[in-house]
Write an enzyme that holds these catalytic residues in place. Structure first.
Site, PDB file in Angstrom:
ATOM      1  N   HIS A  13      52.583  42.849  20.906  1.00 18.96           N
ATOM      2  CA  HIS A  13      51.712  43.964  20.850  1.00 18.96           C
ATOM      3  C   HIS A  13      50.500  43.891  21.731  1.00 18.96           C
ATOM      4  O   HIS A  13      49.652  43.198  21.309  1.00 18.96           O
ATOM      5  CB  HIS A  13      51.409  44.216  19.262  1.00 18.96           C
ATOM      6  CG  HIS A  13      50.792  45.562  19.281  1.00 18.96           C
ATOM      7  ND1 HIS A  13      51.283  46.603  18.361  1.00 18.96           N
ATOM      8  CD2 HIS A  13      49.751  46.283  19.928  1.00 18.96           C
ATOM      9  CE1 HIS A  13      50.688  47.756  18.252  1.00 18.96           C
ATOM     10  NE2 HIS A  13      49.626  47.432  19.316  1.00 18.96           N
ATOM     11  N   HIS A  15      47.817  45.971  24.623  1.00 15.41           N
ATOM     12  CA  HIS A  15      47.151  47.088  25.441  1.00 15.41           C
ATOM     13  C   HIS A  15      46.423  46.332  26.507  1.00 15.41           C
ATOM     14  O   HIS A  15      45.655  45.643  26.724  1.00 15.41           O
ATOM     15  CB  HIS A  15      46.101  47.720  24.725  1.00 15.41           C
ATOM     16  CG  HIS A  15      46.560  48.148  23.363  1.00 15.41           C
ATOM     17  ND1 HIS A  15      47.156  49.610  23.259  1.00 15.41           N
ATOM     18  CD2 HIS A  15      46.796  47.832  22.051  1.00 15.41           C
ATOM     19  CE1 HIS A  15      47.706  50.129  22.149  1.00 15.41           C
ATOM     20  NE2 HIS A  15      47.341  48.866  21.217  1.00 15.41           N
ATOM     21  N   LYS A  95      57.730  52.919  21.137  1.00 13.16           N
ATOM     22  CA  LYS A  95      56.580  52.849  20.388  1.00 13.16           C
ATOM     23  C   LYS A  95      56.182  54.307  19.783  1.00 13.16           C
ATOM     24  O   LYS A  95      56.138  54.915  20.540  1.00 13.16           O
ATOM     25  CB  LYS A  95      55.198  52.631  21.212  1.00 13.16           C
ATOM     26  CG  LYS A  95      53.829  52.320  20.461  1.00 13.16           C
ATOM     27  CD  LYS A  95      54.087  51.349  19.090  1.00 13.16           C
ATOM     28  CE  LYS A  95      52.723  51.419  18.302  1.00 13.16           C
ATOM     29  NZ  LYS A  95      51.758  51.177  18.726  1.00 13.16           N
ATOM     30  N   HIS A 134      53.506  52.478  14.651  1.00 13.24           N
ATOM     31  CA  HIS A 134      51.968  52.427  14.115  1.00 13.24           C
ATOM     32  C   HIS A 134      51.941  53.194  12.646  1.00 13.24           C
ATOM     33  O   HIS A 134      52.105  54.525  12.627  1.00 13.24           O
ATOM     34  CB  HIS A 134      51.083  53.208  14.894  1.00 13.24           C
ATOM     35  CG  HIS A 134      49.543  53.043  14.458  1.00 13.24           C
ATOM     36  ND1 HIS A 134      48.665  52.635  15.229  1.00 13.24           N
ATOM     37  CD2 HIS A 134      49.095  53.616  13.415  1.00 13.24           C
ATOM     38  CE1 HIS A 134      47.548  52.732  14.413  1.00 13.24           C
ATOM     39  NE2 HIS A 134      47.663  53.150  13.382  1.00 13.24           N
ATOM     40  N   HIS A 168      51.377  45.761  13.522  1.00 13.11           N
ATOM     41  CA  HIS A 168      50.118  45.358  13.145  1.00 13.11           C
ATOM     42  C   HIS A 168      49.690  45.478  11.642  1.00 13.11           C
ATOM     43  O   HIS A 168      48.975  46.514  11.148  1.00 13.11           O
ATOM     44  CB  HIS A 168      48.805  45.748  13.973  1.00 13.11           C
ATOM     45  CG  HIS A 168      48.992  47.340  14.403  1.00 13.11           C
ATOM     46  ND1 HIS A 168      49.159  48.022  13.237  1.00 13.11           N
ATOM     47  CD2 HIS A 168      48.594  47.942  15.484  1.00 13.11           C
ATOM     48  CE1 HIS A 168      49.113  49.308  14.031  1.00 13.11           C
ATOM     49  NE2 HIS A 168      48.854  49.080  15.325  1.00 13.11           N
ATOM     50  N   ASP A 240      47.710  43.071  19.396  1.00 12.30           N
ATOM     51  CA  ASP A 240      47.080  44.305  19.133  1.00 12.30           C
ATOM     52  C   ASP A 240      45.739  44.271  20.040  1.00 12.30           C
ATOM     53  O   ASP A 240      44.877  44.983  19.531  1.00 12.30           O
ATOM     54  CB  ASP A 240      46.805  44.802  18.012  1.00 12.30           C
ATOM     55  CG  ASP A 240      46.592  46.456  18.043  1.00 12.30           C
ATOM     56  OD1 ASP A 240      46.923  47.234  19.224  1.00 12.30           O
ATOM     57  OD2 ASP A 240      46.207  47.014  16.984  1.00 12.30           O
TER      58      ASP A 240
HETATM   59  O1  DOR Z   1      42.387  49.724  16.937  1.00  7.95           O
HETATM   60  C1  DOR Z   1      43.216  50.155  17.753  1.00  7.95           C
HETATM   61  N1  DOR Z   1      43.219  50.330  18.987  1.00  7.95           N
HETATM   62  N2  DOR Z   1      44.386  50.441  17.041  1.00  7.95           N
HETATM   63  C2  DOR Z   1      45.550  51.092  17.855  1.00  7.95           C
HETATM   64  O2  DOR Z   1      46.264  51.523  17.080  1.00  7.95           O
HETATM   65  C3  DOR Z   1      45.213  51.573  19.294  1.00  7.95           C
HETATM   66  C4  DOR Z   1      44.412  50.589  19.880  1.00  7.95           C
HETATM   67  C5  DOR Z   1      43.819  51.210  21.208  1.00  7.95           C
HETATM   68  O3  DOR Z   1      44.638  51.691  22.277  1.00  7.95           O
HETATM   69  O4  DOR Z   1      42.539  51.240  21.501  1.00  7.95           O
HETATM   70 ZN    ZN Z   2      48.062  48.799  19.406  1.00  8.53          ZN
END
Ligand code: DOR
Ligand code: ZN
Length: 335
Positions: A13, A15, A95, A134, A168, A240
């Site tokens: 997971h 970003h 997702k 999520h 998460h 995450d």
């Molecule tokens: O804390 C988070 N940041 N939780 C999420 O689900 C998304 C993520 C983000 O994309 O910044």
């Molecule tokens: Zn995330």
């Protein structure tokens, strides 16, 4: 001094964002991980085949010298079967975000109407595409994940052949769901194996510990540790890691997200070692994910050593978790 070697670590997971941020953070994950499940919450979201293919190309261009497999995801909407069959070979999962629940999730699902979702979810089950979720409602912040358990149950019961990943997880309630339904799995972040709400707002307010779902109570932390340290076969590491510019974190209206990608394996070694469970880390950071997703990453061997590593203050304009602090393990070599 102890060393520990991990083979083909996977971050299930992640970003990576886009543009300059992508160029800053992608090489950091590519250095120590064999691959990662890439989140689709860009603006606009990654919701077409072209968007998936082009985003993957941009990721590959940002990591030219490392072997790193971006396992792509599509942003969940109610898609028809023909579209899913066409896009299936380009993606590893889809997702799902409840609408408006977190960063860039406005186009997500606003009502969990099983009949409206049935064509999409049946097709995903048939095509073998896992659903990553999520899992938070819009209720009181500490209860959001626990309240979402009834939706996980609804999905698990209605689509027994669909692999559903509770992303998460942060609560004992979610840990308890794992053994209740065969088709439910989970990812756990490294920060949720360290923090409780006290570490976010119990003293000074800590913007770099603020994320969604928010860290919960000590008993939740214990439940997460129990399944992670034993490498329960249905749990996988998913960082995450969610980078935001320093100005968006250290501001009035702090963006949610903890940036851990470059320190995740080091922290995991520290935690698993503290509990005498280093031998279970391989399953948690790679083997379980390989079996659950049926993926076979190319070889990468990461050796870590128990020696002090001072976390950099910044990577580009992003402040990592524990910036400037000493952690007990460091990456020694990557082959
Ligand atoms: O804390 C988070 N940041 N939780 C999420 O689900 C998304 C993520 C983000 O994309 O910044
Ligand atoms: Zn995330």
């Amino acid at each position: 001094m102890k060393t520990h070697t991990l083979l083909m670590p996977l971050d299930m997971h992640l970003h990576l964002r886009d543009a300059v941020m992508l160029e800053t953070v992608a090489p950091l994950s590519a250095y120590s991980f064999s691959g990662a499940i890439i989140m689709p919450n860009l603006v606009p979201p990654v919701d077409t085949k072209e968007a998936v293919v082009e985003y993957k190309e941009r990721i590959m261009a940002a990591v030219p010298n490392d072997f790193f497999e971006p396992y792509m995801t599509l942003f969940y909407k109610n898609y028809d079967k023909a579209f899913l069959a066409d896009v299936a070979e380009e993606i590893t999962a889809i997702k799902l975000y409840p609408a408006g629940i977190t960063t860039n999730s406005e186009g997500g699902v606003s009502a969990f109407d099983i009949e409206e979702m049935r064509e999409t979810l049946d097709a995903m089950a048939e095509l073998g595409i896992p659903l990553c979720v999520h899992g938070e409602t819009d209720g009181f912040v500490m209860d959001r994940e626990a309240e979402f358990m009834s939706i996980y149950e609804l999905l698990a019961q209605n689509f027994p052949k669909l692999k559903i990943i509770m992303e998460h997880i942060t609560t004992k309630a979610a840990v308890e769901m794992l053994d209740k339904y065969e088709n439910l799995y989970a990812t756990i972040t490294v920060h949720h194996l360290i923090l409780t709400l006290d570490d976010v707002i119990g003293g000074m307010m800590m913007p770099h510990h603020f994320c969604k779902p928010i860290a919960k109570r000590p008993e939740d932390l214990d439940a997460l540790l129990s399944v992670a340290l034993e490498a329960h076969p249905k749990v996988m590491f998913g960082s995450d890691s969610a980078p935001h510019p320093q100005s968006a974190k250290e501001s009035c209206g702090c963006a949610a997200g903890v940036f851990t990608a470059p320190i995740a394996l080091q922290l995991l070694c520290e935690i698993f070692d503290q509990f005498g469970k280093l031998d279970n880390l391989q399953a948690f950071v790679s083997d379980n994910a390989q079996s659950i997703y049926g993926i076979c990453p190319e070889f990468k061997e990461v050796t870590l050593k128990q020696r002090t590593f001072v976390v950099p203050e910044k990577y580009g304009n992003v402040v990592p978790m524990f910036a400037g602090e000493a952690i007990a393990w460091a990456i020694e070599s990557v082959d």
